[in-house]
Each structure stands twice: as C-alpha cells, then as structure tokens.
Design a protein around this motif. Structure first.
Motif, short mmCIF file in Angstrom:
data_model
loop_
_atom_site.label_atom_id
_atom_site.label_comp_id
_atom_site.label_asym_id
_atom_site.label_seq_id
_atom_site.Cartn_x
_atom_site.Cartn_y
_atom_site.Cartn_z
N UNK A 210 -11.62 -10.01 -0.67
CA UNK A 210 -11.34 -8.76 -0.13
C UNK A 210 -11.06 -7.88 -1.33
N UNK A 211 -11.03 -6.43 -0.84
CA UNK A 211 -10.65 -5.52 -1.74
C UNK A 211 -9.50 -4.99 -1.28
N UNK A 212 -8.48 -4.87 -2.24
CA UNK A 212 -7.10 -4.04 -1.66
C UNK A 212 -6.88 -2.99 -2.26
N UNK A 213 -6.53 -1.87 -1.60
CA UNK A 213 -6.33 -0.44 -1.90
C UNK A 213 -4.68 -0.17 -1.93
N UNK A 214 -4.34 0.09 -2.82
CA UNK A 214 -2.74 0.29 -2.80
C UNK A 214 -2.59 1.87 -3.56
N UNK A 215 -1.67 2.41 -2.88
CA UNK A 215 -1.24 3.62 -3.39
C UNK A 215 0.44 3.60 -3.97
N UNK A 216 0.46 4.28 -5.05
CA UNK A 216 1.98 4.31 -5.81
C UNK A 216 2.53 5.66 -5.29
N UNK A 217 3.44 5.31 -4.46
CA UNK A 217 4.09 6.48 -3.93
C UNK A 217 5.75 6.65 -4.41
N UNK A 218 6.23 7.45 -5.10
CA UNK A 218 7.78 7.59 -5.36
C UNK A 218 7.86 6.39 -6.36
N UNK A 219 6.84 5.93 -6.92
CA UNK A 219 7.02 4.94 -7.91
C UNK A 219 7.08 3.37 -7.36
N UNK A 220 6.67 3.32 -6.12
CA UNK A 220 6.51 2.19 -5.48
C UNK A 220 5.14 1.96 -4.93
N UNK A 221 4.29 0.84 -5.29
CA UNK A 221 2.89 0.56 -4.92
C UNK A 221 3.16 0.10 -3.33
N UNK A 222 2.27 0.65 -2.40
CA UNK A 222 1.98 0.34 -1.28
C UNK A 222 0.56 0.02 -0.85
N UNK A 223 0.50 -0.90 -0.10
CA UNK A 223 -0.73 -1.36 0.53
C UNK A 223 -1.30 -0.06 1.19
N UNK A 224 -2.68 0.28 1.18
CA UNK A 224 -3.04 1.43 1.94
C UNK A 224 -4.02 0.89 2.89
N UNK A 225 -5.11 -0.04 2.25
CA UNK A 225 -6.28 -0.44 3.07
C UNK A 225 -6.80 -1.57 2.49
N UNK A 226 -7.50 -2.34 3.36
CA UNK A 226 -8.11 -3.70 2.82
C UNK A 226 -9.60 -3.30 3.26
N UNK A 227 -10.59 -3.80 2.44
CA UNK A 227 -11.94 -3.33 2.65
C UNK A 227 -12.83 -4.68 2.26
N UNK A 228 -13.86 -4.89 3.12
CA UNK A 228 -14.65 -6.11 2.71
C UNK A 228 -15.04 -6.24 1.27
N UNK A 229 -15.26 -7.50 0.72
CA UNK A 229 -15.25 -7.53 -0.75
C UNK A 229 -16.57 -7.09 -1.38
N UNK A 230 -17.75 -7.23 -0.29
CA UNK A 230 -19.14 -6.69 -0.66
C UNK A 230 -19.07 -5.17 -0.84
N UNK A 231 -18.17 -4.75 -0.49
CA UNK A 231 -18.24 -2.94 -1.07
C UNK A 231 -17.91 -2.81 -2.28
N UNK A 232 -17.34 -3.91 -3.19
CA UNK A 232 -16.67 -3.45 -4.44
C UNK A 232 -17.63 -2.64 -5.28
N UNK A 233 -18.86 -3.30 -5.53
CA UNK A 233 -19.73 -2.73 -6.56
C UNK A 233 -20.08 -1.43 -6.16
N UNK A 234 -20.26 -0.87 -4.93
CA UNK A 234 -20.80 0.28 -4.59
C UNK A 234 -19.51 1.36 -4.96
#
Ligand SMILES: [Zn+2]
Length: 615
Positions: A210-234
């Motif tokens: 999968x692709x994991x998307x995380x945001x760093x907010x106030x210095x802390x990384x937080x998971x925001x979303x997971x997406x199917x792996x095959x979307x990565x190249x695009x």
C-alpha cells in the motif's frame, strides 16, 4: 490484500464458533482466495451471516444496519468511489443531511477507518459506521455498479485503473494540467488537507502492499490516508510534473519545488523524492509564506521580547539562537528578518535550505557539494555591502570567525548554533576558535529556544495543579530573578489537554506551537566573566543578575497563562535546566559540564528528533 481480523478470529474462538486449530488454515485460505474471513466462514457453514454481524457489532461496539429494510438511493453510492469500496470493504448506504451512513466489513482494518476519516473530512460530512452482513454488502455493490453501467462502461474503463475519486472542492484548482484526472484530484486533495490541517510536511510512503500518506502536524507524524499500491507511479509522476522533475528518472533522488494558490494564499512546496526498495518515496515540505510569523505570535513576551528588540536595534553585533533540531530557531530568525526588513536596508541571507521566501531580501542557498559553503558564501556576501546578514548556521571555526569579523565591521549578524542553552553559546564560540576579547564586543545576544505545543483553546480543560505539580511551579517561581517576578500573571491559570480533543484540533487537544526562550545579553559584567574565568557558574550568576528567565521558567509563565500544559513543558524540558541559578538541577545541561575544560570537543548534545520547524 485483505487484512486478517485477528480480534474477530480470537473472539470467534472464544465464542466457540470456530476451533482454535482452524485459525492458521483460515488465514492461509484468506491469502489464497482473497476473500474476507467472514465470507469463508459463511461459505463453510461455520457461521450464519446475520449471527456473524451480531457478533461483530458486539465485539467492535458498532451498531448493526439491516439494508433489507432500507430503500437504497443509488446516488449515495457515488459518495465513495468503487475502488475505495472494494479495496477497504466500506460501502455507503444512506445519506441524511450532513451524515453519511457507511457499512463496514472489517472494522479492525485501521486503513479502512483512516480512509473513512479522510472522506468525511474531505466532504465535510459526518460518517456513521455500521457493521453490515456480507449479503448486504454484495447487494449494495450490485446496486451501485448497475448505476455505473448506466453511465457507460467506457467511462468506467477509463477511470477505474486510476483509483479513488476523491472529489476536489470546486473552488480549489491546483494546476490546469490534466485537471480532470483522478490522480490529479487525489494529489490536490492531499495537498489541500495537509495545508488545512497546518501540516509542515507530507510524506507519501510506499510499502509492499500500500501507499501510506502521513502529515507532520505540530512536529508529529500522523497517518492521513492509505491508498492502493498500484497508484504509486501515477502519484509520483504527478508530483514530479508539479515540481518540474524528470519523470523518467526513478533511480536517483530528486529535489524540486512548486507553488500553488489555496484560498488566495500562495504556498510553496519543497519536494524531495527518494528511491526506496518499495518505490519512490515523496516528501513535500510546506513553506507557507503568510504564516503569521512575528516574535509575538511565536511566544516572545516580557523581558525576552524587550531584550531581543533592543539588540535588533543595534546596527551591528551578533544575535545567536541555539537549540536542537526542531526547536524553531529558523522560524525565529525569519520573524526577526521580517521585522528588520524595511526599505533602505540591505539584508542578505545564506541558508541551507531556504525555507521561506521573504520579499526584498537577497536569499542564497548553500551548496556544499560545489564548494559554496557557509564560510565561502559569507565571504562573498560581505563583499556585497550588506547591512544585515543571516547565516543559517555557524558550524565551523571558519564561519564563526567570519561572522565575528562581520559583526566587528558594522554588520548585524543573525545565526544559529547547536548548543543546549543560551549560556552554552559562549564556550562553544571559544571552542570554535573565536578570541575571547573579540567575543565580548561582537556577541550581543545568545538565546536558547524550544518549542511546546499550544493547548487547543476550544477544548483545554481548566483544573488545579496537584501537589507535585504545584511544587514544580512554586519552585520555578521562587527562583525567578527579581526583575522577572513582575511577569508572573496575577491570575494563575492551569489547564490540561482534553482527553478526546475536539473538532477544531482534530482530536489532538493541542494546536500550533509556542516558543519558550531564554535571552542572555552581553553586559559589562558578562564581558568580565568572558574575559576572565569563563566559569559556568559565574555566567549563570550574571544571567540571573541581569534578570534572565530560564527556558523552563518562561515555559511556566506560559503554563500559568493557559497557553500550554505543564505535562508538555515537562516533556520538552527533560533536556534543559529548570532555573538559571539552580545548582541542584538533576538533569545537567550540556553547558554545565563545560568549565572543566575541553569536553566540548565531543560536540554539542543535540536532541536530534526530526521535527518540522526548521533548523
Ligand atoms: Zn480541541
């Protein structure tokens, strides 16, 4: 790949629905068939669909939804794209004003819950989760896909491989290029969400599956979303197009930048792409130029603010800020630049990297690999007749000597150093080879800084400090220099973070950050110490005499104003001494070890926790 619901499996064993011995076979079966555990159990008549739904409701504390009783509105199916429905096993079945009711097959799948959260935030709707039966899930799926066939098979073929269609707010247009493609929309939505949640960085991380998307907010990384792996190249390609990078280069790291307008603000992004074993990893640093950077908004107040404004008024001298990575040093430098940046003043900076753009300031970027170092750059800059020079960091003797020279020859120099606290700046400079007799006339101000998270003003909880907490506060106040006592607020507040947080802070109970600061001014008395013994103790005594609050004490002032919590202060303060005069501080700061001699050789003690806020 479907996730094995471990808690459910254990529960079913405990409820004697399935024997424990079958677990590994079922897991294997799941991998083979790519079915949900429930589907297998139903197929093998180990449990009935509705009984399973009831057990899940009990286990996961979710209500059950019986779709058979409902009239299905096909439009509701459009709320979540087919790809997302299939990938996560979540399906919308009812929409009522701002509420979207969603059936979920595996509530243990954290990624599915994250996706729902993301969809809810994106559409600004409330998501209600229900467990539904496998039969109902299939029924809904059929209803919705027949709608798609009405729209046309062709369209489905075009859009399906590109993944989830998260709808982009109409007013937000990131770029015109391929503006209608779903991938473009995904990237745009991710970027907008990051900015709206005041993130400093976006991490797009490829994993095996999968692709994991995380945001760093106030210095802390937080998971925001997971997406199917095959979307990565695009997705990576999309980011590369935005940042003007080579699309066909996937083996080498690349850096670039792009800017976009969000709600009338121009926001710059610095993009870094790194090849990893599982694909290219993307990090986007968000450089928000209109972020309200002022010394006051960063948390400077009282004597600290007065002293810094006074020394900034001098046409020459050095102002050095110290603290570990992520302590907000560069943000403070930018706040100072913003104040100093007036017509008729030539400001030149040398940075690594340039983090914010300041209009009217000549900003240059260090390139160590081609020999454009801080030292070389500074040498060239000084030939350009600047009034004010900002050097990102002084990390070697050559740069320290040049900065000292610049300050001596009538320039105001702003920079940062890696030491633990304000007092540590002096021995550090001496250690880098700056002559003691040059140090006193050139160093105007040494500052120590840390960042604390601000309590969310909407949900902070008023309380009284307990006995231990009161003792900590009272001790810090009792040891304040007498000049500083006037800064203790008359009405002492005390707040704790809310357990659950609220909507405004995204459930984090904290929102934004505030600096705690200590400011050591060069005085005649301090000069005597510098030229003489250079004793740590004598420097501390002078700091106390001139009214310097320690970072910890400044933090206590902010606790008593309700800006932050004592717990947050104590956590950050593990590395700093609590008071200037306190000899008995259990945690020795780095500079306290100095008077003994050349122990500084080993370099500064730095809490190198990766954080968002600059240097
Ligand atoms: Zn809140």
């Amino acid at each position: 790949m479907k996730k094995f619901p471990q808690a459910l499996a254990d529960y079913l064993v405990a409820e004697k629905v399935i024997p424990k011995e079958t677990l590994s076979r079922l897991q294997e079966e799941m991998n083979q068939s790519q079915e949900y555990l429930g589907e297998i159990l139903i197929r093998e008549s180990l449990i009935d669909d509705l009984k399973l739904r009831a057990l899940k409701a009990k286990l996961y504390h979710l209500p059950e939804a019986n779709i058979a009783d409902l009239k299905i509105d096909r439009e509701v199916g459009k709320e979540i794209s087919a790809d997302v429905i299939n990938f996560y096993g979540i399906i919308p079945f009812q929409r009522e004003a701002e509420i979207l009711r969603v059936g979920i097959l595996n509530p243990e799948n954290f990624d599915a819950l994250e996706a729902l959260k993301f969809i809810g935030e994106d559409k600004k709707i409330q998501i209600e989760k229900y467990v539904i039966s496998h039969a109902d899930f299939s029924k809904l799926l059929r209803e919705y896909s027949s709608l798609k066939s009405e729209v046309g098979q062709a369209l489905e073929n075009i859009t399906a491989p590109e993944g989830p269609e998260l709808k982009l707010n109409d007013k937000v247009k990131i770029e015109e290029i391929t503006a209608e493609a779903p991938i473009t929309r995904i990237v745009a939505v991710v970027v907008r969400h990051a900015v709206e949640s005041r993130a400093s960085d976006i991490h797009i991380e490829p994993f095996e599956d999968k692709i994991r998307i995380r945001f760093r907010v106030d210095g802390v990384l937080q998971s925001a979303l997971s997406l199917p792996k095959d979307l990565l190249p695009a997705i990576v390609t999309r980011v590369k197009i935005l940042a003007n990078l080579k699309i066909d280069e996937a083996r080498l790291p690349q850096d670039g930048r792009f800017s976009t307008h969000l709600e009338k603000r121009k926001i710059d992004f610095r993009v870094s792409i790194l090849p990893t074993k599982t694909g290219e990893k993307v990090v986007m640093r968000i450089l928000d130029p209109i972020a309200d950077i002022s010394l006051e908004s960063l948390g400077f107040m009282g004597r600290n603010l007065a002293v810094i404004l006074r020394v900034m008024d001098n046409p020459f001298g050095q102002i050095l800020i110290t603290g570990p990575t992520g302590s907000g040093k560069s943000t403070t430098l930018y706040a100072m630049l913003a104040k100093l940046n007036v017509e008729g003043v030539n400001i030149t900076t040398l940075e690594d990297p340039v983090e914010y753009f300041v209009e009217g300031v000549n900003q240059s970027q260090v390139h160590e690999e081609i020999g454009f170092t801080f030292a070389n750059g500074l040498r060239s800059i000084l030939r350009q007749d600047p009034d004010i020079v900002m050097v990102g960091e002084i990390r070697d003797g050559e740069t320290a000597a040049l900065a000292t020279q610049a300050a001596l020859t009538g320039h105001l120099v702003l920079s940062t150093l890696h030491t633990n606290d304000a007092i540590g700046v002096i021995p550090r400079l001496v250690n880098m080879g700056v002559e003691k007799y040059l140090l006193a006339p050139t160093l105007s101000l040494a500052m120590g800084q840390r960042l604390l998270r601000r309590l969310c003003p909407s949900c902070r909880v008023a309380d009284k400090p307990n006995v231990g907490e009161k003792e900590i506060i009272d001790k810090a106040l009792a040891q304040l220099p007498k000049q500083a006592k006037a800064e203790v607020p008359e009405e002492r507040l005390f707040f704790r973070p809310a357990k659950e947080g609220c909507k405004k802070c995204g459930g984090k109970a904290y929102s934004g950050r505030v600096a705690i600061v200590e400011a050591l001014e060069m005085t005649d008395e301090l000069e005597k110490v510098v030229l003489g013994s250079l004793s740590e103790q004598a420097m501390r005594r002078e700091a106390f005499n001139q009214g310097m609050m320690s970072m910890f004490q400044d933090g206590i002032m902010k606790v008593l104003r309700g800006v932050t919590s004592l717990a947050e202060l104590l956590q950050v303060a593990q590395m700093i001494s609590t008071t200037v005069a306190d000899e008995a501080t259990p945690i020795k700061s780095e500079s306290e070890k100095i008077p003994g001699g050349p122990s500084l050789e080993s370099g500064p003690v730095v809490a190198d926790k990766e954080q968002s806020f600059g240097v």
